[in-house]
Design a protein around this motif. Structure first.
Motif: not given
Length: 108
Positions: A19-23
């Protein structure tokens, strides 16, 4: 939930976004292996290209979802396609290759 995998060449790492967050990511260093050469008569006599994977990171809020496995698989597929051999300095990359023998041929 969307997952996006990227090769961040500037930061020498493969990244996974949820969801567009660096995981998470798998970082590496590239070099030529001057001590190894391809067999005599091969089309390319240059030393093999090496990607040494130093570290794999999954941020705490994304752990337990297979994030590390996804980014390592992406990194290994990309490395194969680009003609790199692998040095699995990172314990997780070494473990992943041991469990997925289809990548064993990449190990330098």
């Amino acid at each position: 939930m969307t997952t996006r995998l990227e090769h961040n060449v500037a930061d020498t790492r493969f990244e996974i976004y949820i969801d567009d967050t660096l995981a998470g990511y798998a970082d590496y260093a590239e070099h030529d292996d001057a001590d190894r050469t391809r067999p005599v008569g091969s089309a390319d006599s240059h030393p093999p290209k090496i990607r040494d994977f130093h570290h794999t990171m999954t941020f705490p809020e994304f752990r337990g979802r297979g994030v590390a496995a996804q980014v390592v698989e992406y990194a290994l597929r990309d490395s194969r396609a680009a003609g790199f051999a692998i040095v699995p300095t990172c314990w997780y990359v070494e473990k992943y290759i041991a469990e997925h023998r289809e990548y064993a041929d990449l190990v330098a």
